[in-house]
Design a protein around this motif. Structure first.
Motif, short mmCIF file in Angstrom:
data_model
loop_
_atom_site.label_atom_id
_atom_site.label_comp_id
_atom_site.label_asym_id
_atom_site.label_seq_id
_atom_site.Cartn_x
_atom_site.Cartn_y
_atom_site.Cartn_z
N ARG A 13 -0.51 0.97 4.02
CA ARG A 13 -0.09 0.58 2.68
C ARG A 13 0.92 1.62 2.20
O ARG A 13 0.81 2.80 2.53
N THR A 14 1.89 1.16 1.43
CA THR A 14 2.87 2.07 0.87
C THR A 14 2.56 2.26 -0.61
O THR A 14 2.44 1.29 -1.36
N VAL A 51 1.67 8.87 6.85
CA VAL A 51 2.59 8.64 7.95
C VAL A 51 3.97 9.21 7.65
O VAL A 51 4.59 9.84 8.49
N ASP A 52 4.45 8.98 6.42
CA ASP A 52 5.80 9.43 6.07
C ASP A 52 5.96 9.59 4.58
O ASP A 52 5.05 9.31 3.80
N VAL A 53 7.12 10.09 4.20
CA VAL A 53 7.54 10.17 2.81
C VAL A 53 8.91 9.53 2.73
O VAL A 53 9.73 9.68 3.64
N MET A 54 9.15 8.78 1.63
CA MET A 54 10.43 8.11 1.46
C MET A 54 10.84 8.20 0.01
O MET A 54 10.01 8.07 -0.88
N ARG A 65 -1.88 5.23 6.47
CA ARG A 65 -2.61 4.43 7.45
C ARG A 65 -4.09 4.86 7.38
O ARG A 65 -4.38 6.04 7.21
N ALA A 66 -4.98 3.88 7.54
CA ALA A 66 -6.41 4.19 7.53
C ALA A 66 -7.14 3.19 8.42
O ALA A 66 -6.57 2.21 8.88
N LEU A 81 -8.07 2.30 2.18
CA LEU A 81 -6.79 2.29 1.46
C LEU A 81 -7.01 1.98 -0.03
O LEU A 81 -6.35 2.56 -0.89
N ASP A 82 -7.97 1.09 -0.33
CA ASP A 82 -8.31 0.81 -1.73
C ASP A 82 -8.83 2.06 -2.43
O ASP A 82 -8.48 2.34 -3.58
#
Length: 184
Positions: free
Chosen positions: A74-75, A100-103, A152-153, A159-160
């Motif tokens: 989820r983002t 996972v990342d940063v944007m 990611r999970a 994620l909730d």
């Protein structure tokens, strides 16, 4: 488009496709022949793919792609200060998430993304130590604290929980209409 006109990104996508489709390991030389580059370029491309978190194993007979079971992602759009970075990242990993990342979505520069692969408090500390020892600053600084994380999970429920924790701490912010239309 001919092989000689491929960009590195296109070639790496082709390498991944070849590895996915192969039932047996593929040598660097074979991959180079199929993509029109030398074995040395293939080795460099494999290294770049690994930095993106793609699991490619080197065996005596060649490269093998290790497909992991796809975990939900989820983002989240968040906003906070530099001083809150540790708490934000620790919140996500403490609930079982991998950042996972940063944007950032900058109006002039467009989308700028950097891989993080932060899975534990130790990873958070290593990230902060690396940042402190460099002359670099956080990406969030170019967008007044606003940024996105792909997390990611193992389950949607985790994620909730992460989403609720970020909301409770005041880090989670609503996406703007144009951001909802875009895939982050």
């Amino acid at each position: 488009m001919g092989k000689e006109q491929q960009t590195g990104e296109q070639r790496r996508k082709q390498l991944l496709d070849l590895l996915r489709q192969s039932a047996s390991p593929l040598s660097g030389a074979a991959l180079g022949e199929k993509t029109g580059v030398s074995r040395q370029v293939v080795v460099q491309d494999i290294a770049l793919l690994r930095t993106k978190g793609i699991r490619i194993v080197s065996t005596a007979r060649g490269y093998v792609l290790v497909e992991e079971q796809k975990q939900p992602e989820r983002t989240f759009k968040v906003c906070h200060t530099n001083e809150q970075v540790a708490d934000e990242l620790q919140t996500m990993v403490d609930y079982g998430g991998e950042v996972v990342d940063v944007m950032v979505n900058h109006r002039t520069y467009g989308k700028v993304t950097a891989p993080l692969h932060v899975k534990s408090r130790r990873d958070v500390q290593n990230f902060l130590d690396d940042l402190k020892s460099s002359k670099s600053s956080l990406l969030l600084n170019i967008t007044s604290g606003y940024h996105f994380h792909t997390v990611r999970a193992e389950s949607e429920e985790i994620l909730d929980e992460i989403e609720q924790a970020l909301k409770d701490k005041g880090y989670l912010v609503e996406r703007l209409a144009y951001e909802l239309a875009q895939k982050s």
